[in-house]
Design a protein around this motif. Structure first.
Motif, PDB file in Angstrom:
ATOM      1  N   GLU A   1      43.544 -10.046 -99.480  1.00 17.99           N
ATOM      2  CA  GLU A   1      44.053 -11.313 -98.950  1.00 17.99           C
ATOM      3  C   GLU A   1      43.251 -11.751 -97.734  1.00 17.99           C
ATOM      4  O   GLU A   1      42.911 -12.930 -97.580  1.00 17.99           O
ATOM      5  N   HIS A   2      42.932 -10.808 -96.854  1.00 18.50           N
ATOM      6  CA  HIS A   2      42.101 -11.145 -95.695  1.00 18.50           C
ATOM      7  C   HIS A   2      40.730 -11.640 -96.149  1.00 18.50           C
ATOM      8  O   HIS A   2      40.181 -12.595 -95.570  1.00 18.50           O
ATOM      9  N   GLY A   3      40.188 -10.989 -97.174  1.00 20.20           N
ATOM     10  CA  GLY A   3      38.900 -11.438 -97.690  1.00 20.20           C
ATOM     11  C   GLY A   3      38.969 -12.841 -98.250  1.00 20.20           C
ATOM     12  O   GLY A   3      38.048 -13.649 -98.060  1.00 20.20           O
ATOM     13  N   ARG A   4      40.067 -13.154 -98.948  1.00 18.77           N
ATOM     14  CA  ARG A   4      40.236 -14.499 -99.497  1.00 18.77           C
ATOM     15  C   ARG A   4      40.284 -15.537 -98.377  1.00 18.77           C
ATOM     16  O   ARG A   4      39.654 -16.604 -98.469  1.00 18.77           O
ATOM     17  N   ILE A   5      41.016 -15.240 -97.312  1.00 18.94           N
ATOM     18  CA  ILE A   5      41.133 -16.190 -96.201  1.00 18.94           C
ATOM     19  C   ILE A   5      39.796 -16.350 -95.489  1.00 18.94           C
ATOM     20  O   ILE A   5      39.404 -17.463 -95.107  1.00 18.94           O
ATOM     21  N   CYS A   6      39.067 -15.244 -95.320  1.00 15.16           N
ATOM     22  CA  CYS A   6      37.763 -15.337 -94.672  1.00 15.16           C
ATOM     23  C   CYS A   6      36.782 -16.133 -95.535  1.00 15.16           C
ATOM     24  O   CYS A   6      35.920 -16.852 -95.003  1.00 15.16           O
ATOM     25  N   ALA A   7      36.906 -16.033 -96.845  1.00 22.66           N
ATOM     26  CA  ALA A   7      36.072 -16.856 -97.720  1.00 22.66           C
ATOM     27  C   ALA A   7      36.416 -18.336 -97.555  1.00 22.66           C
ATOM     28  O   ALA A   7      35.532 -19.206 -97.557  1.00 22.66           O
ATOM     29  N   LEU A   8      37.704 -18.630 -97.395  1.00 22.78           N
ATOM     30  CA  LEU A   8      38.137 -19.997 -97.122  1.00 22.78           C
ATOM     31  C   LEU A   8      37.520 -20.495 -95.820  1.00 22.78           C
ATOM     32  O   LEU A   8      37.048 -21.633 -95.725  1.00 22.78           O
ATOM     33  N   ALA A   9      37.494 -19.603 -94.816  1.00 21.78           N
ATOM     34  CA  ALA A   9      36.889 -19.962 -93.531  1.00 21.78           C
ATOM     35  C   ALA A   9      35.383 -20.164 -93.666  1.00 21.78           C
ATOM     36  O   ALA A   9      34.810 -21.055 -93.023  1.00 21.78           O
ATOM     37  N   ALA A  10      34.737 -19.342 -94.487  1.00 24.65           N
ATOM     38  CA  ALA A  10      33.296 -19.482 -94.666  1.00 24.65           C
ATOM     39  C   ALA A  10      32.941 -20.847 -95.246  1.00 24.65           C
ATOM     40  O   ALA A  10      31.954 -21.483 -94.837  1.00 24.65           O
ATOM     41  N   GLN A  11      33.750 -21.321 -96.185  1.00 20.93           N
ATOM     42  CA  GLN A  11      33.522 -22.662 -96.738  1.00 20.93           C
ATOM     43  C   GLN A  11      33.702 -23.721 -95.656  1.00 20.93           C
ATOM     44  O   GLN A  11      32.940 -24.692 -95.586  1.00 20.93           O
ATOM     45  N   GLY A  12      34.718 -23.540 -94.813  1.00 17.38           N
ATOM     46  CA  GLY A  12      34.934 -24.475 -93.719  1.00 17.38           C
ATOM     47  C   GLY A  12      33.805 -24.443 -92.708  1.00 17.38           C
ATOM     48  O   GLY A  12      33.381 -25.490 -92.198  1.00 17.38           O
TER      49      GLY A  12
END
Length: 299
Positions: A16-27
């Motif tokens: 889940e943390h990885g998913r959120i960090c991927a969301l942040a990377a796109q941002g």
């Protein structure tokens, strides 16, 4: 052999943390495109890659149930707030210059085109055009413009406080007055734009969210000040600690503000679970972030 329950939980949490960090990377990639597209607005020092990353992480962890497209405008609203703060606090050299900046931004927020010599206005005009495409903007656009006005007026007020105090013309404001001016943090204006994109579509529902956001904003004003006192001294910025005899006064005030914000969020949760979770995570994430570092790059 049955899998270890703790290991399974840790695996899921890490995923889940990885998913959120991927969301942040796109941002972050989108924000870096913004920095590159507006070189006259975003100076390389304070607006570095770490600032873009930190903003994108903060928003992703505050709204992990959104996708990258939904968070694009929220991230950009934060970037506009940082750019506005830099223009007012560090580039403006006179009250007339600050007044002109405020007038230009208000006009753009109302739908006027930005002038050729106004890079901050051009960025805001792009943001407004995207936000106006959201269906809720038809009914909530006025609330966003009011949030923009409050932010601009708060930053202008702080400029006068800081300048008059530095020149010995007037005493610094009281802590109560300073907290009443917490819109200078540009937190609620970001949240209003976020909700127009993703949340409630009626003004009466938004009013409750804005009241809770303002409570969170006041608490985060002091979270920020307690963490950035040394930097504010170097940069000549106003800070709550400068307004009281003892830092402990600010710490006690923050404790009370956190309790009040938490109370409002608990009351909000039954009717607005998603929005209450967003504000709660915003408050918690930012409080944890400032324990170790700051958003700004090196000026």
């Amino acid at each position: 052999m049955a899998p270890d329950v703790r290991a399974v939980d840790e695996l899921r949490e890490a995923a889940e943390h990885g998913r959120i960090c991927a969301l942040a990377a796109q941002g972050q990639r989108d924000l870096q495109r913004c920095l590159a597209a507006h070189p006259a607005l975003f100076a390389a020092g304070p607006f570095d890659a770490a600032l873009a990353s930190s903003v994108a992480l903060a928003i992703a962890f505050s709204a992990p149930d959104c996708d990258a497209a939904e968070l694009r405008l929220t991230n950009r609203a934060v970037l506009w707030g940082f750019a506005l703060d830099w223009q007012v606090d560090h580039l403006a050299t006179s009250a007339a210059e600050v007044d002109q900046l405020v007038r230009r931004q208000l006009a753009v927020a109302a739908g006027a085109p930005a002038t050729a010599n106004d890079p901050l206005g051009r960025f805001l005009a792009e943001f407004r055009a995207d936000l106006a495409a959201a269906p809720a903007f038809a009914t909530l656009g006025g609330a966003w413009r009011e949030a923009v006005r409050r932010t601009l007026e708060a930053m202008r007020r702080e400029w006068h406080w800081r300048t008059a105090g530095r020149d010995g013309l007037l005493p610094l404001p009281s802590l109560a007055d300073y907290l009443a001016n917490a819109d200078n943090l540009a937190c609620t204006v970001v949240n209003v734009g976020h909700w127009i994109s993703t949340g409630p579509d009626t003004p009466d529902r938004l009013d409750r969210l804005v009241a809770a956001s303002d409570a969170v904003q006041r608490a985060l004003r002091l979270v920020n000040d307690l963490a950035t006192y040394e930097r504010d001294l170097r940069w000549g910025d106003l800070n709550a600690i400068l307004l009281v005899a003892d830092r402990a006064v600010v710490e006690r005030e923050l404790t009370g503000l956190l309790a009040r914000a938490t109370e409002l969020l608990d009351e909000l949760r039954a009717d607005f679970p998603r929005e209450a979770a967003y504000l709660t995570r915003q408050l918690g994430y930012t409080s944890g972030f400032y324990r170790s570092t700051d958003f700004w790059g090196v000026a």
